[in-house]
Scaffold this motif. Structure first.
Motif, PDB file in Angstrom:
ATOM      1  N   ALA A 134       0.833  -1.203   0.000  1.00 55.64           N
ATOM      2  CA  ALA A 134       0.000   0.000   0.000  1.00 55.64           C
ATOM      3  C   ALA A 134       0.870   1.257   0.000  1.00 55.64           C
ATOM      4  N   TYR A 135       2.003   1.186   0.665  1.00 55.36           N
ATOM      5  CA  TYR A 135       2.906   2.338   0.734  1.00 55.36           C
ATOM      6  C   TYR A 135       3.645   2.555  -0.586  1.00 55.36           C
ATOM      7  N   TYR A 136       4.143   1.478  -1.194  1.00 55.46           N
ATOM      8  CA  TYR A 136       5.004   1.593  -2.368  1.00 55.46           C
ATOM      9  C   TYR A 136       4.297   1.513  -3.717  1.00 55.46           C
ATOM     10  N   LEU A 137       3.253   0.725  -3.812  1.00 55.71           N
ATOM     11  CA  LEU A 137       2.660   0.431  -5.115  1.00 55.71           C
ATOM     12  C   LEU A 137       1.784   1.589  -5.580  1.00 55.71           C
ATOM     13  N   LYS A 138       2.251   2.263  -6.602  1.00 55.25           N
ATOM     14  CA  LYS A 138       1.510   3.396  -7.163  1.00 55.25           C
ATOM     15  C   LYS A 138       0.844   3.024  -8.480  1.00 55.25           C
ATOM     16  N   SER A 139       1.428   2.073  -9.203  1.00 55.76           N
ATOM     17  CA  SER A 139       0.846   1.623 -10.464  1.00 55.76           C
ATOM     18  C   SER A 139       1.290   0.189 -10.723  1.00 55.76           C
ATOM     19  N   PHE A 140       0.631  -0.423 -11.668  1.00 52.10           N
ATOM     20  CA  PHE A 140       0.893  -1.816 -12.020  1.00 52.10           C
ATOM     21  C   PHE A 140       0.970  -1.900 -13.544  1.00 52.10           C
ATOM     22  N   PRO A 141       2.089  -1.428 -14.123  1.00 49.54           N
ATOM     23  CA  PRO A 141       2.182  -1.383 -15.580  1.00 49.54           C
ATOM     24  C   PRO A 141       2.137  -2.779 -16.208  1.00 49.54           C
ATOM     25  N   THR A 142       1.565  -2.850 -17.387  1.00 48.55           N
ATOM     26  CA  THR A 142       1.454  -4.139 -18.087  1.00 48.55           C
ATOM     27  C   THR A 142       1.973  -4.057 -19.517  1.00 48.55           C
ATOM     28  N   GLN A 143       2.764  -3.052 -19.810  1.00 46.47           N
ATOM     29  CA  GLN A 143       3.295  -2.894 -21.165  1.00 46.47           C
ATOM     30  C   GLN A 143       4.609  -3.661 -21.289  1.00 46.47           C
ATOM     31  N   GLY A 144       5.087  -3.802 -22.508  1.00 44.14           N
ATOM     32  CA  GLY A 144       6.368  -4.454 -22.744  1.00 44.14           C
ATOM     33  C   GLY A 144       6.411  -5.841 -22.121  1.00 44.14           C
ATOM     34  N   ILE A 165      20.372  -1.059 -14.277  1.00 44.66           N
ATOM     35  CA  ILE A 165      18.955  -1.423 -14.300  1.00 44.66           C
ATOM     36  C   ILE A 165      18.252  -0.722 -15.456  1.00 44.66           C
ATOM     37  N   ALA A 166      18.585   0.531 -15.693  1.00 43.69           N
ATOM     38  CA  ALA A 166      17.973   1.258 -16.820  1.00 43.69           C
ATOM     39  C   ALA A 166      18.328   0.588 -18.144  1.00 43.69           C
ATOM     40  N   HIS A 167      19.576   0.198 -18.301  1.00 41.65           N
ATOM     41  CA  HIS A 167      20.020  -0.487 -19.526  1.00 41.65           C
ATOM     42  C   HIS A 167      19.310  -1.839 -19.667  1.00 41.65           C
ATOM     43  N   PHE A 168      19.256  -2.626 -18.597  1.00 39.01           N
ATOM     44  CA  PHE A 168      18.575  -3.923 -18.615  1.00 39.01           C
ATOM     45  C   PHE A 168      17.097  -3.735 -18.944  1.00 39.01           C
ATOM     46  N   SER A 169      16.475  -2.760 -18.315  1.00 37.58           N
ATOM     47  CA  SER A 169      15.053  -2.508 -18.545  1.00 37.58           C
ATOM     48  C   SER A 169      14.788  -2.126 -19.992  1.00 37.58           C
ATOM     49  N   ARG A 170      15.611  -1.278 -20.522  1.00 35.54           N
ATOM     50  CA  ARG A 170      15.462  -0.851 -21.919  1.00 35.54           C
ATOM     51  C   ARG A 170      15.634  -2.042 -22.873  1.00 35.54           C
ATOM     52  N   ASP A 171      16.664  -2.861 -22.627  1.00 30.00           N
ATOM     53  CA  ASP A 171      16.935  -4.023 -23.488  1.00 30.00           C
ATOM     54  C   ASP A 171      15.842  -5.090 -23.401  1.00 30.00           C
ATOM     55  N   ASN A 172      15.164  -5.169 -22.252  1.00 28.74           N
ATOM     56  CA  ASN A 172      14.175  -6.218 -22.032  1.00 28.74           C
ATOM     57  C   ASN A 172      12.738  -5.704 -21.984  1.00 28.74           C
ATOM     58  N   LEU A 173      12.537  -4.502 -22.464  1.00 24.87           N
ATOM     59  CA  LEU A 173      11.204  -3.899 -22.576  1.00 24.87           C
ATOM     60  C   LEU A 173      10.445  -3.850 -21.249  1.00 24.87           C
ATOM     61  N   ILE A 174      11.153  -3.495 -20.199  1.00 26.90           N
ATOM     62  CA  ILE A 174      10.525  -3.276 -18.894  1.00 26.90           C
ATOM     63  C   ILE A 174      10.340  -1.774 -18.761  1.00 26.90           C
ATOM     64  N   THR A 175       9.121  -1.371 -18.420  1.00 24.85           N
ATOM     65  CA  THR A 175       8.767   0.042 -18.547  1.00 24.85           C
ATOM     66  C   THR A 175       9.414   0.962 -17.524  1.00 24.85           C
ATOM     67  N   GLY A 176       9.899   0.465 -16.412  1.00 23.65           N
ATOM     68  CA  GLY A 176      10.578   1.355 -15.473  1.00 23.65           C
ATOM     69  C   GLY A 176      10.413   0.968 -14.029  1.00 23.65           C
ATOM     70  N   ALA A 177      10.627   1.953 -13.166  1.00 18.50           N
ATOM     71  CA  ALA A 177      10.656   1.727 -11.721  1.00 18.50           C
ATOM     72  C   ALA A 177       9.348   1.154 -11.187  1.00 18.50           C
ATOM     73  N   ALA A 178       8.226   1.588 -11.714  1.00 20.32           N
ATOM     74  CA  ALA A 178       6.935   1.085 -11.221  1.00 20.32           C
ATOM     75  C   ALA A 178       6.802  -0.415 -11.473  1.00 20.32           C
ATOM     76  N   ALA A 179       7.312  -0.890 -12.601  1.00 14.32           N
ATOM     77  CA  ALA A 179       7.260  -2.328 -12.900  1.00 14.32           C
ATOM     78  C   ALA A 179       8.153  -3.100 -11.947  1.00 14.32           C
ATOM     79  N   TRP A 180       9.351  -2.575 -11.678  1.00 17.08           N
ATOM     80  CA  TRP A 180      10.255  -3.248 -10.741  1.00 17.08           C
ATOM     81  C   TRP A 180       9.659  -3.281  -9.327  1.00 17.08           C
ATOM     82  N   THR A 181       9.055  -2.178  -8.922  1.00 17.30           N
ATOM     83  CA  THR A 181       8.422  -2.122  -7.600  1.00 17.30           C
ATOM     84  C   THR A 181       7.313  -3.159  -7.490  1.00 17.30           C
TER      85      THR A 181
END
Length: 172
Positions: free
Chosen positions: A42-52, A120-136
């Motif tokens: 509840a404290y950390y989760l602001k979004s739940f992206p489903t792209q990439g 992490i930014a490089h890995f995310s870009r290479d693997n189509l992970i949208t960013g910090a919200a997805a990792w969280t």
């Protein structure tokens, strides 16, 4: 990482202390770790992206958490005490698995906010992970599945320990 981040991480890691001491398998004791992870979510989760490839990241996090939780539950001894209640007590292996799961997420967060951000930014870009919200979301899902899987395994063990012994058929 903020002071709040450190406190939340420490609280999740320190949930191992009652497990090591041994806890009666009451609803309250079973749900305490689940409530703690829910509060962190509840404290950390602001979004739940489903792209990439975000959903695949969530699946990996969930599977790793479930594996840690199942192993932790399997390494937890459950016994029956004099009054018939089940008591679960984590040994060294179960405690280590719990700490590895909970502390690894804190370590990852620390690393990403310090020297690992570009990796992490490089890995995310290479693997189509949208960013910090997805990792969280993936890390919280990992924590939640670890707690749930351990809870299920320990509850199954507790039910087996406290189940009444089958009555042998008496021949007439």
């Amino acid at each position: 990482m903020t002071t709040t981040d450190y406190l939340i991480s420490a609280a999740l890691v320190l949930l191992v202390i009652p497990q090591i001491r041994g806890t009666r398998q009451t609803l309250r004791n079973a749900l305490l770790p689940l409530v703690a992870v829910g509060a962190a979510a509840a404290y950390y989760l602001k979004s739940f992206p489903t792209q990439g490839h975000d959903v695949q990241l969530y699946l990996i996090g969930g599977l790793v958490g479930a594996a840690l939780g199942i192993a932790c539950g399997a390494a937890t001894r459950v016994s029956r005490v004099v009054d018939g209640a089940a008591v679960a007590k984590a040994g060294a292996a179960a405690a280590a698995l719990w700490i590895v799961g909970m502390a690894s997420r804190a370590g990852f967060e620390y690393w990403t906010s310090h020297s690992g951000a570009s990796s992490i930014a490089h890995f995310s870009r290479d693997n189509l992970i949208t960013g910090a919200a997805a990792w969280t979301a993936a890390l919280l899902l990992m924590a939640l599945t670890q707690v749930l899987a351990r809870l299920v395994v320990v509850r199954i063990k507790a039910r087996r320990v406290t189940a009444p012994a089958p009555v042998a058929a008496v021949r007439a």
